[in-house]
Design a protein around this motif. Sequence first.
Motif, PDB file in Angstrom:
ATOM      1  N   GLU A  42      95.107 115.345  34.732  1.00  0.00           N
ATOM      2  CA  GLU A  42      93.814 115.165  35.394  1.00  0.00           C
ATOM      3  C   GLU A  42      93.030 114.055  34.692  1.00  0.00           C
ATOM      4  OE1 GLU A  42      89.912 117.973  35.823  1.00  0.00           O
ATOM      5  OE2 GLU A  42      91.869 118.889  36.138  1.00  0.00           O
ATOM      6  N   PRO A  43      92.271 113.257  35.440  1.00  0.00           N
ATOM      7  CA  PRO A  43      91.500 112.185  34.814  1.00  0.00           C
ATOM      8  C   PRO A  43      90.546 112.722  33.744  1.00  0.00           C
ATOM      9  CG  PRO A  43      91.469 111.971  37.198  1.00  0.00           C
ATOM     10  CD  PRO A  43      92.108 113.289  36.891  1.00  0.00           C
ATOM     11  N   GLU A  44      90.455 112.005  32.642  1.00  0.00           N
ATOM     12  CA  GLU A  44      89.541 112.368  31.558  1.00  0.00           C
ATOM     13  C   GLU A  44      88.212 111.666  31.798  1.00  0.00           C
ATOM     14  OE1 GLU A  44      91.134 111.851  27.596  1.00  0.00           O
ATOM     15  OE2 GLU A  44      93.163 112.226  28.361  1.00  0.00           O
ATOM     16  N   ILE A  45      87.199 112.436  32.134  1.00  0.00           N
ATOM     17  CA  ILE A  45      85.876 111.895  32.455  1.00  0.00           C
ATOM     18  C   ILE A  45      85.015 111.860  31.200  1.00  0.00           C
ATOM     19  CG2 ILE A  45      83.783 112.218  33.829  1.00  0.00           C
ATOM     20  CD1 ILE A  45      85.562 113.835  35.807  1.00  0.00           C
ATOM     21  N   ARG A  46      84.459 110.696  30.890  1.00  0.00           N
ATOM     22  CA  ARG A  46      83.498 110.604  29.788  1.00  0.00           C
ATOM     23  C   ARG A  46      82.085 110.868  30.272  1.00  0.00           C
ATOM     24  NH1 ARG A  46      80.187 106.689  27.419  1.00  0.00           N
ATOM     25  NH2 ARG A  46      81.099 104.920  28.514  1.00  0.00           N
ATOM     26  N   GLY A  93      72.761 105.333  47.794  1.00  0.00           N
ATOM     27  CA  GLY A  93      73.138 106.031  46.576  1.00  0.00           C
ATOM     28  C   GLY A  93      74.508 105.612  46.107  1.00  0.00           C
ATOM     29  N   ALA A  94      74.696 105.707  44.794  1.00  0.00           N
ATOM     30  CA  ALA A  94      75.987 105.431  44.182  1.00  0.00           C
ATOM     31  C   ALA A  94      76.344 106.575  43.246  1.00  0.00           C
ATOM     32  CB  ALA A  94      75.953 104.123  43.405  1.00  0.00           C
ATOM     33  N   ALA A  95      77.587 107.001  43.316  1.00  0.00           N
ATOM     34  CA  ALA A  95      78.135 107.953  42.354  1.00  0.00           C
ATOM     35  C   ALA A  95      79.112 107.179  41.480  1.00  0.00           C
ATOM     36  CB  ALA A  95      78.845 109.096  43.071  1.00  0.00           C
ATOM     37  N   ILE A  96      78.986 107.345  40.179  1.00  0.00           N
ATOM     38  CA  ILE A  96      79.835 106.638  39.223  1.00  0.00           C
ATOM     39  C   ILE A  96      80.491 107.656  38.302  1.00  0.00           C
ATOM     40  CG2 ILE A  96      79.902 104.879  37.405  1.00  0.00           C
ATOM     41  CD1 ILE A  96      77.187 103.879  38.531  1.00  0.00           C
ATOM     42  N   ALA A  97      81.775 107.469  38.057  1.00  0.00           N
ATOM     43  CA  ALA A  97      82.493 108.281  37.064  1.00  0.00           C
ATOM     44  C   ALA A  97      83.213 107.333  36.125  1.00  0.00           C
ATOM     45  CB  ALA A  97      83.491 109.215  37.743  1.00  0.00           C
ATOM     46  N   VAL A  98      82.972 107.484  34.845  1.00  0.00           N
ATOM     47  CA  VAL A  98      83.649 106.679  33.834  1.00  0.00           C
ATOM     48  C   VAL A  98      84.780 107.525  33.253  1.00  0.00           C
ATOM     49  CG1 VAL A  98      83.419 105.398  31.671  1.00  0.00           C
ATOM     50  CG2 VAL A  98      81.524 105.442  33.313  1.00  0.00           C
ATOM     51  N   ILE A  99      86.004 107.040  33.473  1.00  0.00           N
ATOM     52  CA  ILE A  99      87.179 107.797  33.037  1.00  0.00           C
ATOM     53  C   ILE A  99      88.007 106.984  32.040  1.00  0.00           C
ATOM     54  CG2 ILE A  99      87.283 109.033  35.242  1.00  0.00           C
ATOM     55  CD1 ILE A  99      89.836 107.291  35.860  1.00  0.00           C
ATOM     56  N   ARG A 100      88.830 107.689  31.278  1.00  0.00           N
ATOM     57  CA  ARG A 100      89.780 107.013  30.406  1.00  0.00           C
ATOM     58  C   ARG A 100      90.841 106.357  31.278  1.00  0.00           C
ATOM     59  NH1 ARG A 100      94.708 107.541  28.031  1.00  0.00           N
ATOM     60  NH2 ARG A 100      95.195 109.504  29.052  1.00  0.00           N
ATOM     61  N   GLY A 157      79.206 101.431  29.689  1.00  0.00           N
ATOM     62  CA  GLY A 157      80.548 101.557  30.222  1.00  0.00           C
ATOM     63  C   GLY A 157      80.810 100.497  31.275  1.00  0.00           C
ATOM     64  N   PRO A 158      82.087 100.260  31.534  1.00  0.00           N
ATOM     65  CA  PRO A 158      83.224 100.916  30.905  1.00  0.00           C
ATOM     66  C   PRO A 158      83.558 100.290  29.549  1.00  0.00           C
ATOM     67  CG  PRO A 158      84.028  99.343  32.509  1.00  0.00           C
ATOM     68  CD  PRO A 158      82.522  99.313  32.588  1.00  0.00           C
ATOM     69  N   LYS A 159      83.996 101.121  28.625  1.00  0.00           N
ATOM     70  CA  LYS A 159      84.526 100.620  27.361  1.00  0.00           C
ATOM     71  C   LYS A 159      85.912 100.052  27.644  1.00  0.00           C
ATOM     72  CE  LYS A 159      81.672 103.747  24.759  1.00  0.00           C
ATOM     73  NZ  LYS A 159      81.564 104.895  23.856  1.00  0.00           N
ATOM     74  N   ALA A 160      86.520  99.412  26.660  1.00  0.00           N
ATOM     75  CA  ALA A 160      87.762  98.666  26.882  1.00  0.00           C
ATOM     76  C   ALA A 160      88.854  99.488  27.550  1.00  0.00           C
ATOM     77  CB  ALA A 160      88.268  98.091  25.562  1.00  0.00           C
ATOM     78  N   ALA A 161      89.011 100.740  27.171  1.00  0.00           N
ATOM     79  CA  ALA A 161      90.086 101.581  27.708  1.00  0.00           C
ATOM     80  C   ALA A 161      89.573 102.565  28.752  1.00  0.00           C
ATOM     81  CB  ALA A 161      90.795 102.315  26.577  1.00  0.00           C
ATOM     82  N   GLU A 162      88.573 102.149  29.534  1.00  0.00           N
ATOM     83  CA  GLU A 162      87.999 103.003  30.568  1.00  0.00           C
ATOM     84  C   GLU A 162      87.969 102.285  31.909  1.00  0.00           C
ATOM     85  OE1 GLU A 162      84.855 105.757  28.074  1.00  0.00           O
ATOM     86  OE2 GLU A 162      84.075 103.901  28.961  1.00  0.00           O
ATOM     87  N   ILE A 163      87.707 103.063  32.946  1.00  0.00           N
ATOM     88  CA  ILE A 163      87.450 102.543  34.287  1.00  0.00           C
ATOM     89  C   ILE A 163      86.193 103.242  34.805  1.00  0.00           C
ATOM     90  CG2 ILE A 163      88.311 102.236  36.645  1.00  0.00           C
ATOM     91  CD1 ILE A 163      91.141 102.789  35.582  1.00  0.00           C
TER      92      ILE A 163
END
Length: 194
Positions: free
Chosen positions: A3-7, A31-38, A157-163
């Motif tokens: 499962e995606p890892e959500i920060r 509106g915008a929904a944002i999820a920052v994941i690994r 975000g996103p950090k280097a290893a995130e989306i």
Amino acid sequence: MPEPEIRKTALQLETIWHEGGPVAETPLKKGAAIAVIRNPFAGSYHAEIAGFMDDLKPLGLRMAQELIDALGGDPAAIQGYGKGAIVGTAGELEHGALWHVPGGYSMRELIPESMAIVPSTKKIGGPGTRLDVPITHANASYVRSHFDAMEVGLSDGPKAAEIALVLVMTTGPRVHARVGGLAHDDVKGEDGLR
């Protein structure tokens, strides 16, 4: 894949009463929904990545529902949509393309009469990167009054290893739309175009 890892997740909301003209009786809501994941593919090339789209589907549905709720809770009130992704610098643009199916189809599953293709954009960037997410009418791509965009982004975000995965929805046309063409009330909804 797991499962995606959500920060973190975020909602960005706008209520637009006017753009210099008369005040709208009913304001436009965006509106915008944002999820920052690994990003599980960050740092090296992976030939097989398509399976991750299935792992993202539940997240897409959850984000779409949260956004509908934030815009008033009525899926039938959503008239426009778009999607996008910002891939951190240790990833590649193709990792953002993984959001096309789970992001787009999640909105189309929850919004009635949503036959139009979901416009999309993606880019590589680091924390603070902004993304202009294109918006079109949810049921007919030729409705000019709904051609729009929403700028989104997060300071950390996103950090280097995130989306950062993004969904955008609107409740109507641009607040002072007046360039003609097919109107929302005239949509036939037969082919996603008209």
